[in-house]
Enzyme design. Structure first.
Site: not given
Ligand SMILES: O=C(CO)[C@@H](O)[C@H](O)COP(=O)(O)O
Ligand SMILES: Nc1ncnc2c1ncn2[C@@H]1O[C@H](COP(=O)(O)OP(=O)(O)O)[C@@H](O)[C@H]1O
Length: 502
Positions: A82-83, A240
């Site tokens: 995300m983000h 995700d």
């Molecule tokens: O920043 C967040 C949720 O706000 C993280 O969960 C990212 O979405 C990355 O996820 P992973 O690579 O650790 O699964």
């Protein structure tokens, strides 16, 4: 021959592409690793081209190595980290490396937003303007790279960029859009108020789609590149954590997800937007239309373990390394780890805090440190459970996915620290499974994601809390909770030292 859907799980360390049949069985899976670009502490970037190449290599391998017939792949969808900010010019070319969710350089921009909009910002977006979210990254580029900003015409998130490269269509789904903190959650529209306040043209924000919406077919060029057929249908996909929740069957309020990827997440399904965590927990649109979820994020969950292993046991097998923690005791013989090694998001929104081992004794062995890391990550999750309890949430089952679900020992540690039943999935591919379920539902194989879950999601062994261990961990957690306040000032001084030495 059966027909398949592909779930593309675009993670931080790798992309994993899973092919599933109508019964939800994973028939083949391929992955491709990519690197983080870390130019200085707090900076985390990736090249969007690496995501596209990695995804394509994985799909090519599914067709060539695993012998999936391209014409049997009916559709695909995504789960995306995300983000992350991907900036595009007028020709939709990438302008700079993507600035990722775990990049914490944008504290001045966070402060600027807080000073200008205060509580109104949280009321509109249901989140705080944290460094990890897309808006502060946009403002960082605007203020620090004016030449790039002048050419920027659109922004998207990681999986949206991969979808754009496959279909030629630019879009963002709601579950990821909430994570930009530019969305007015109640209205389900980009917030004009926030765009105006920070001089971001509304035209930079891509069209919004639902996770299960049809987003186009694979372009002729991408079909040639990947081996897919141009008839392959592509669906919106999800953040995700939303996809992970779908893949783990978190589709009703009594269930909570414990996800240990690079970051760690405690996530709860929310039936409506009435509950307000005032930004202490994130509040996001779900992949299920018009539903929501809340979550708290531990920035370095699996990353803590990977960092420790890479640094102190680089050549050992991961599973054996984790299993060695069984040689230690409940409470790691009095050793405590706090996982704040890249700053923290929840319950402490603090980019400057850093991790610690407390209580190191001359008798401690490496396995005590491994155990302390597993426990420290789980204590950080316990902090998040406590917030839910303070808000009156009632849930009985925790579904564990990611690294934490790979080890029976860690599953039991979670059950004992959370004091709740913890279940794993028979197939622990939460986000990839969720992505495939979105494609299967989008294609009309099922009427809804809930309907699809009945066929695709199966729970494995349940781990019940052990009352003796629960008591011991409650004592350790009470000590753990003090470490943040006690080390905050020390972390600030060490950060100042590091900055002065750079
Ligand atoms: O920043 C967040 C949720 O706000 C993280 O969960 C990212 O979405 C990355 O996820 P992973 O690579 O650790 O699964
Ligand atoms: N055998 C294992 N047992 C426990 N944890 C593991 C194991 N292998 C990997 N992990 C942890 O799982 C994390 C990777 O989870 P994953 O969901 O693949 O990450 P991401 O989606 O962020 O790329 C790693 O950070 C690592 O710490």
């Amino acid at each position: 021959m059966g027909k398949y859907v592909l779930g593309v799980d675009l993670g931080t360390s790798a992309v994993k592409v899973s092919a599933l049949d109508h019964s939800g069985q994973i028939v083949a899976q391929e992955s491709f690793d990519y690197d983080l670009i870390q130019q200085q502490p707090g900076y985390n970037e990736q090249n969007p081209e690496d995501w596209v190449s990695g995804t394509t290599v994985a799909i090519v391998r599914l067709i060539l190595n695993d012998h999936l017939a391209a014409e049997d792949i009916e559709g695909l969808s995504y789960s995306g980290q995300m983000h992350g900010l991907v900036l595009l010019d007028a020709n939709k070319k990438v302008l700079r490396p993507a600035i990722l969710w775990n990049d914490t350089r944008s504290t001045p921009q966070r402060e600027e937003i807080e000073a200008k909009l205060g509580d109104e910002f949280v009321d509109i977006t249901r989140n705080q303007p944290l460094e990890g979210f897309t808006l502060t990254k946009l403002l960082w580029v605007k203020e620090n790279e004016p030449d790039i900003w002048a050419q920027a015409k659109y922004f998207v998130l990681p999986k949206d960029y991969v979808r754009y490269r496959m279909t030629g269509n630019l879009a963002m789904d709601y579950s990821d859009a909430t994570g930009t903190v530019l969305l007015d959650v109640a209205k389900g529209q980009w917030s004009e108020k926030i765009c105006d306040a920070f001089d971001i043209p509304l035209s930079m924000c891509p069209p919004l789609i639902k996770s299960v919406d049809f987003a186009g077919t694979v372009t002729a060029a991408y079909a040639e590149f990947s081996g897919l057929t141009p008839a392959t249908k592509v669906f919106g996909g999800a953040a995700d954590n939303a996809a992970g929740a779908v893949g783990a069957g978190i589709l009703q309020p009594n269930m909570v997800l414990s996800s240990i990827g690079t970051s760690g997440v405690v996530l709860k399904y929310e039936d409506n937007a009435d509950v307000n965590y005032h930004g202490v927990l994130q509040f996001e649109d779900h992949a299920i239309p018009d539903k929501f979820y809340s979550m708290g994020v531990t920035l370095a969950a699996g990353y803590s373990l990977s960092w420790f292993k890479k640094t102190f046991a680089p050549i050992e097998d991961f599973t054996e390394f984790v299993a060695s923690a069984a040689k230690s005791t409940v409470g790691a013989n009095g050793l405590l780890y706090t996982p704040y090694i890249v700053g923290e998001r929840a319950p402490y929104a603090d980019a400057d805090i850093r991790g610690s081992f407390t209580g190191i004794d001359g008798t401690h062995q490496r396995y005590d440190f491994v155990r302390a890391v597993l426990e420290g990550i789980s204590f950080s999750f316990r902090d998040l459970f406590d917030i839910y309890e303070e808000n009156g949430a009632d849930f009985d089952t925790v579904v564990s996915i990611g690294g934490g679900a790979k080890s029976p020992l860690w599953l039991q540690i979670q059950a004992d620290i959370f004091n709740r039943k913890v279940v794993s999935l028979t197939n622990e591919q939460g986000p990839g499974m969720g992505a495939a379920m979105i494609a299967a539902t989008g294609l009309g194989w099922f009427d809804s994601l809930q309907d699809c879950a009945k066929t695709f999601v199966h729970f494995g062994k349940a781990y019940e809390p052990n009352p003796e261990n629960v008591k011991k961990y409650a004592k350790m957690h009470a000590i753990y909770k003090q470490v943040y306040q006690q080390t905050k000032g020390i972390s600030a001084q060490l950060l100042a030292y590091r900055k002065a030495e750079l």
